[in-house]
Write a protein that holds these residues in place. Structure first.
Motif, PDB file in Angstrom:
ATOM      1  N   LEU A 151       0.616  -1.100  -0.089  1.00 36.02           N
ATOM      2  CA  LEU A 151       0.101  -0.136   0.047  1.00 36.02           C
ATOM      3  C   LEU A 151       0.905   1.151  -0.116  1.00 36.02           C
ATOM      4  N   ALA A 152       1.930   1.385   0.924  1.00 36.22           N
ATOM      5  CA  ALA A 152       2.917   2.285   0.857  1.00 36.22           C
ATOM      6  C   ALA A 152       3.448   2.612  -0.581  1.00 36.22           C
ATOM      7  N   ALA A 153       3.808   1.420  -1.091  1.00 37.92           N
ATOM      8  CA  ALA A 153       4.432   1.821  -2.473  1.00 37.92           C
ATOM      9  C   ALA A 153       3.562   2.132  -3.620  1.00 37.92           C
ATOM     10  N   ARG A 154       2.344   1.691  -3.472  1.00 43.52           N
ATOM     11  CA  ARG A 154       1.409   2.301  -4.371  1.00 43.52           C
ATOM     12  C   ARG A 154       0.985   3.731  -4.190  1.00 43.52           C
ATOM     13  N   HIS A 155       1.349   4.348  -3.062  1.00 41.09           N
ATOM     14  CA  HIS A 155       1.195   5.834  -2.890  1.00 41.09           C
ATOM     15  C   HIS A 155       2.503   6.404  -2.880  1.00 41.09           C
ATOM     16  N   GLY A 156       3.752   5.773  -3.301  1.00 40.51           N
ATOM     17  CA  GLY A 156       5.061   6.483  -3.435  1.00 40.51           C
ATOM     18  C   GLY A 156       5.771   6.812  -2.169  1.00 40.51           C
ATOM     19  N   ARG A 157       5.181   5.922  -1.086  1.00 36.90           N
ATOM     20  CA  ARG A 157       5.844   6.209   0.573  1.00 36.90           C
ATOM     21  C   ARG A 157       6.242   4.985   0.894  1.00 36.90           C
ATOM     22  N   ARG A 158       7.191   5.357   1.926  1.00 29.50           N
ATOM     23  CA  ARG A 158       7.689   4.224   2.729  1.00 29.50           C
ATOM     24  C   ARG A 158       7.069   3.899   4.176  1.00 29.50           C
ATOM     25  N   ILE A 159       7.128   2.845   4.723  1.00 29.86           N
ATOM     26  CA  ILE A 159       6.661   2.654   5.889  1.00 29.86           C
ATOM     27  C   ILE A 159       7.627   3.184   6.937  1.00 29.86           C
ATOM     28  N   THR A 160       7.009   3.806   7.900  1.00 31.26           N
ATOM     29  CA  THR A 160       7.880   4.023   8.986  1.00 31.26           C
ATOM     30  C   THR A 160       7.414   3.543  10.333  1.00 31.26           C
ATOM     31  N   ASP A 161       8.244   3.813  11.191  1.00 29.71           N
ATOM     32  CA  ASP A 161       8.159   3.042  12.697  1.00 29.71           C
ATOM     33  C   ASP A 161       6.873   3.469  13.375  1.00 29.71           C
ATOM     34  N   ASP A 162       6.296   4.571  13.048  1.00 30.01           N
ATOM     35  CA  ASP A 162       5.180   4.961  13.696  1.00 30.01           C
ATOM     36  C   ASP A 162       3.993   4.800  12.956  1.00 30.01           C
ATOM     37  N   ASP A 163       3.955   3.855  12.025  1.00 32.44           N
ATOM     38  CA  ASP A 163       2.818   3.327  11.332  1.00 32.44           C
ATOM     39  C   ASP A 163       1.970   2.912  12.307  1.00 32.44           C
ATOM     40  N   LEU A 164       0.670   3.407  12.587  1.00 31.28           N
ATOM     41  CA  LEU A 164      -0.289   2.674  13.496  1.00 31.28           C
ATOM     42  C   LEU A 164      -0.572   1.208  13.412  1.00 31.28           C
ATOM     43  N   ARG A 165      -0.611   0.774  12.038  1.00 29.89           N
ATOM     44  CA  ARG A 165      -1.065  -0.779  11.779  1.00 29.89           C
ATOM     45  C   ARG A 165       0.135  -1.416  12.053  1.00 29.89           C
TER      46      ARG A 165
END
Length: 199
Positions: A151-165
């Motif tokens: 999902l992050a890649a689809r939106h051009g983002r990277r996962i961060t440690d503060d990701d709620l999920r």
């Protein structure tokens, strides 16, 4: 709170009409997630943040004709799209905020929530509200048809440690909100968290 509602409605209202056509291949993933929830015939289940109601037919199939299926969403345009798709035949649609549900305490056996968690302005209180309406021992499924990284890649983002999920963040949040984490799956093909309502 009104500003939070406006933000969600502003995002989803213009997307409602073609929402289903943007994700045409998600049906099997929804069906598998509903199956994992383990609903019994005759159960009462809520699809929280139901959008266009894509999970409602599978939920109806799981609980059968004697069961009760509710779909609640904050955005009227999404519910209107659910009606146009005929999904209101699978469940009763409610224009309602997941943080303040018009449902009695302990009146449900389970809650299904697809994509909801990332749109909650106050996740803890909202998860506690979902716990309020579920009987002790009832179940919660937090679902997305693709995993966090995809999902992050689809939106051009990277996962961060503060990701709620992320499991280290979501597990304690569920515990504080009246749930016990039962299983956590985050893979490219799906994100599925199952939890049980604490006694």
């Amino acid at each position: 709170m009104a500003d939070d509602h406006t933000h969600v409605q502003d995002f989803f209202t213009p997307r409602a009409a073609d929402w289903d056509t943007r994700f045409p291949d998600d049906g099997p993933a929804y069906a598998a997630a509903v199956e994992a929830l383990g609903l019994r015939a005759g159960a009462c289940v809520l699809d929280a943040g139901c959008g266009t109601g894509r999970a409602l037919p599978a939920l109806r199939g799981a609980v059968g004709p004697r069961g009760r299926v509710l779909g609640a969403d904050l955005t009227a345009a999404m519910l209107e799209a659910a009606v146009r798709a005929g999904r209101d035949r699978s469940g009763q649609l409610l224009l309602a905020d997941a943080a303040r549900l018009p449902l009695a305490t302990a009146s449900l056996d389970a809650v299904f929530a697809a994509g909801l968690i990332s749109h909650l302005s106050r996740p803890g209180p909202s998860l506690a509200e979902l716990a309020r309406v579920v009987r002790p021992g009832g179940r919660l499924a937090l679902f997305h048809p693709i995993g966090r990284a995809a999902l992050a890649a689809r939106h051009g983002r990277r996962i961060t440690d503060d990701d709620l999920r992320a499991e280290p963040n979501l597990g304690p949040l569920l515990t504080c909100s009246g749930w016990r984490l039962d299983s956590y799956t985050d893979e490219d093909a799906r994100f599925l968290v199952l939890a049980v309502r604490s006694d």
